[in-house]
Design a protein around this motif. Structure first.
Motif, mmCIF file in Angstrom:
data_model
loop_
_atom_site.group_PDB
_atom_site.id
_atom_site.type_symbol
_atom_site.label_atom_id
_atom_site.label_comp_id
_atom_site.label_asym_id
_atom_site.label_seq_id
_atom_site.Cartn_x
_atom_site.Cartn_y
_atom_site.Cartn_z
ATOM 1 N N HIS A 90 0.818 -1.227 0.000
ATOM 2 C CA HIS A 90 0.000 0.000 0.000
ATOM 3 C C HIS A 90 0.845 1.267 0.000
ATOM 4 N N LYS A 91 1.887 1.267 -0.828
ATOM 5 C CA LYS A 91 2.820 2.395 -0.820
ATOM 6 C C LYS A 91 2.689 3.325 -2.026
ATOM 7 N N ASP A 92 2.613 2.777 -3.228
ATOM 8 C CA ASP A 92 2.588 3.590 -4.444
ATOM 9 C C ASP A 92 3.874 4.354 -4.693
ATOM 10 N N ARG A 93 4.953 3.615 -4.904
ATOM 11 C CA ARG A 93 6.185 4.270 -5.367
ATOM 12 C C ARG A 93 6.644 3.551 -6.630
ATOM 13 N N HIS A 94 6.585 4.267 -7.735
ATOM 14 C CA HIS A 94 6.912 3.679 -9.036
ATOM 15 C C HIS A 94 8.416 3.460 -9.173
ATOM 16 N N GLU A 95 8.772 2.436 -9.962
ATOM 17 C CA GLU A 95 10.181 2.151 -10.237
ATOM 18 C C GLU A 95 10.349 1.960 -11.736
ATOM 19 N N ASN A 96 11.564 2.135 -12.234
ATOM 20 C CA ASN A 96 11.832 1.909 -13.649
ATOM 21 C C ASN A 96 11.654 0.434 -14.003
ATOM 22 N N ILE A 97 11.293 0.197 -15.257
ATOM 23 C CA ILE A 97 10.995 -1.152 -15.728
ATOM 24 C C ILE A 97 12.167 -2.107 -15.488
ATOM 25 N N GLU A 148 12.418 1.124 -25.969
ATOM 26 C CA GLU A 148 13.301 0.295 -26.799
ATOM 27 C C GLU A 148 13.361 -1.134 -26.251
ATOM 28 N N MET A 149 13.582 -1.242 -24.937
ATOM 29 C CA MET A 149 13.656 -2.574 -24.291
ATOM 30 C C MET A 149 12.340 -3.330 -24.451
ATOM 31 N N ILE A 150 11.245 -2.608 -24.283
ATOM 32 C CA ILE A 150 9.921 -3.236 -24.382
ATOM 33 C C ILE A 150 9.694 -3.753 -25.803
ATOM 34 N N LYS A 206 13.601 -7.482 -24.425
ATOM 35 C CA LYS A 206 14.849 -7.959 -23.841
ATOM 36 C C LYS A 206 15.338 -6.937 -22.831
ATOM 37 N N TYR A 207 15.584 -7.423 -21.628
ATOM 38 C CA TYR A 207 16.034 -6.520 -20.570
ATOM 39 C C TYR A 207 17.495 -6.139 -20.755
ATOM 40 N N ASP A 208 17.769 -4.866 -20.631
ATOM 41 C CA ASP A 208 19.136 -4.379 -20.748
ATOM 42 C C ASP A 208 19.673 -4.098 -19.346
ATOM 43 N N GLU A 209 20.603 -4.943 -18.919
ATOM 44 C CA GLU A 209 21.190 -4.807 -17.571
ATOM 45 C C GLU A 209 21.751 -3.401 -17.350
ATOM 46 N N LYS A 210 22.139 -2.766 -18.448
ATOM 47 C CA LYS A 210 22.787 -1.456 -18.345
ATOM 48 C C LYS A 210 21.811 -0.309 -18.633
#
Ligand code: FE
Ligand code: FE
Ligand code: ZN
Length: 306
Positions: A228-235, A284-286, A290-294
């Motif tokens: 119940h926080k609602d703090r967004h993070e990058n994909i 771009e990743m989406i 493919k997830y880009d570690e960097k």
């Protein structure tokens, strides 16, 4: 090619209006976008420039942005759930009416809104107020649609369960003017298991109906399920994870629904100032699935060039 309607939150300035929003969205490689018609935390709104709006609509057509997928977000200080202060409640109702008129002027069909917080009145009374407010705002059959956003349940927020949203919809007269905006971070924080999205959609279908999904906010979350926080993070950097998010984005049942990133801006020189949008790189990743570690490094390098 798989159909993908994806965009992000972009700005809408007094000077450039909708034209600036379209340009920003295109610079991230998107085919839709969402914006606030002014600052999200206040209700000061300027006049809409007709010329700029026409130019924007032409630019959208040229770039295959379908205006029916473009979203306005109502300011988050608007709270229909609390009527302790009658003036404030009436102000919210009038503001929303004007917001829908602005949407019409711009040619936009969907306005996302947070249902509201009951601030001590209790769930039932809060929902009653939202319904009352919505029936004042949506007083005829035709016009732009309001998408009620599913919330994390922070504080006394309402709309944290499908049942609460359903009760709101049931109370309104012109139901055809209400849809739902799913927010992946909020769903997780509210306690839904987003790693099994087919099951989640099944539940949603039973309670509200899949046809009622009008928009999806794509965000990772900084917190565990049910926080119940609602703090967004990058994909890919949060508790939801890249693969789960990809599965949601490419879910067959959601292919006609616009998807909007609201992930946090990042800082490029180690400072705390988050001033750089991550959307170009995230999209771009989406697209590549493919997830880009960097990811963060890539974003920083990109902006450091300027
Ligand atoms: Fe929102
Ligand atoms: Fe959201
Ligand atoms: Zn949020």
């Amino acid at each position: 090619m798989e159909k993908l309607i994806i965009g992000s939150h972009v700005s809408f300035t007094k000077e450039e209006g909708l034209l600036g929003s379209v340009k920003e969205s295109l610079s991230y490689g998107e085919n839709t976008f969402m914006f606030y018609t002014g600052a999200p935390q206040n209700t000061i709104r300027g006049k809409i420039d007709e010329e700029k709006t026409k130019e924007a609509q032409t630019l959208m057509k040229e770039n295959n942005i379908d205006i029916k997928d473009v979203i306005i977000h109502a300011p988050y200080i608007i709270n229909l759930a609390n009527n302790k202060d009658e003036d404030k409640f009436n102000f919210a109702v009038n503001f929303l009416k004007q917001e829908l008129t602005r949407a019409e002027t711009l040619g936009i069909k969907k306005v996302v809104m947070h249902p509201g917080s009951h601030v001590g009145l209790g769930v039932e009374k809060g929902i009653e107020n939202i319904v009352k407010g919505l029936n004042k705002v949506l007083d005829k059959k035709e016009g732009p649609i309001i998408c009620l956003e599913t919330m994390a349940g922070k504080g006394t927020e309402l709309g944290k369960t499908f049942e609460e949203i359903k009760t709101i919809i049931d109370g309104t007269i012109y139901k055809e003017r209400l849809l739902v905006c799913l927010d992946t971070c909020h769903l997780n924080d509210a306690g839904y298991d987003i790693s099994n999205f087919d099951k989640l959609l099944e539940d949603f279908d039973k309670i509200i109906g899949l046809v009622k999904i009008g928009c999806i906010h794509i965000n990772d979350s900084k917190n565990e399920k049910g926080a119940h926080k609602d703090r967004h993070e990058n994909i890919g950097l949060g508790t939801l994870g890249f693969q789960n998010i990809i599965k949601i984005i490419y879910n067959e049942k959601l292919k006609e629904v616009p998807k909007i990133l609201e992930t946090p801006y990042i800082s490029i020189n180690g400072g705390k100032d988050r001033t750089y949008p991550p959307y170009k790189q995230e999209i771009e990743m989406i697209r590549q699935k493919k997830y880009d570690e960097k990811l963060l490094e890539k974003i920083r390098n990109y902006y450091n060039k300027f």
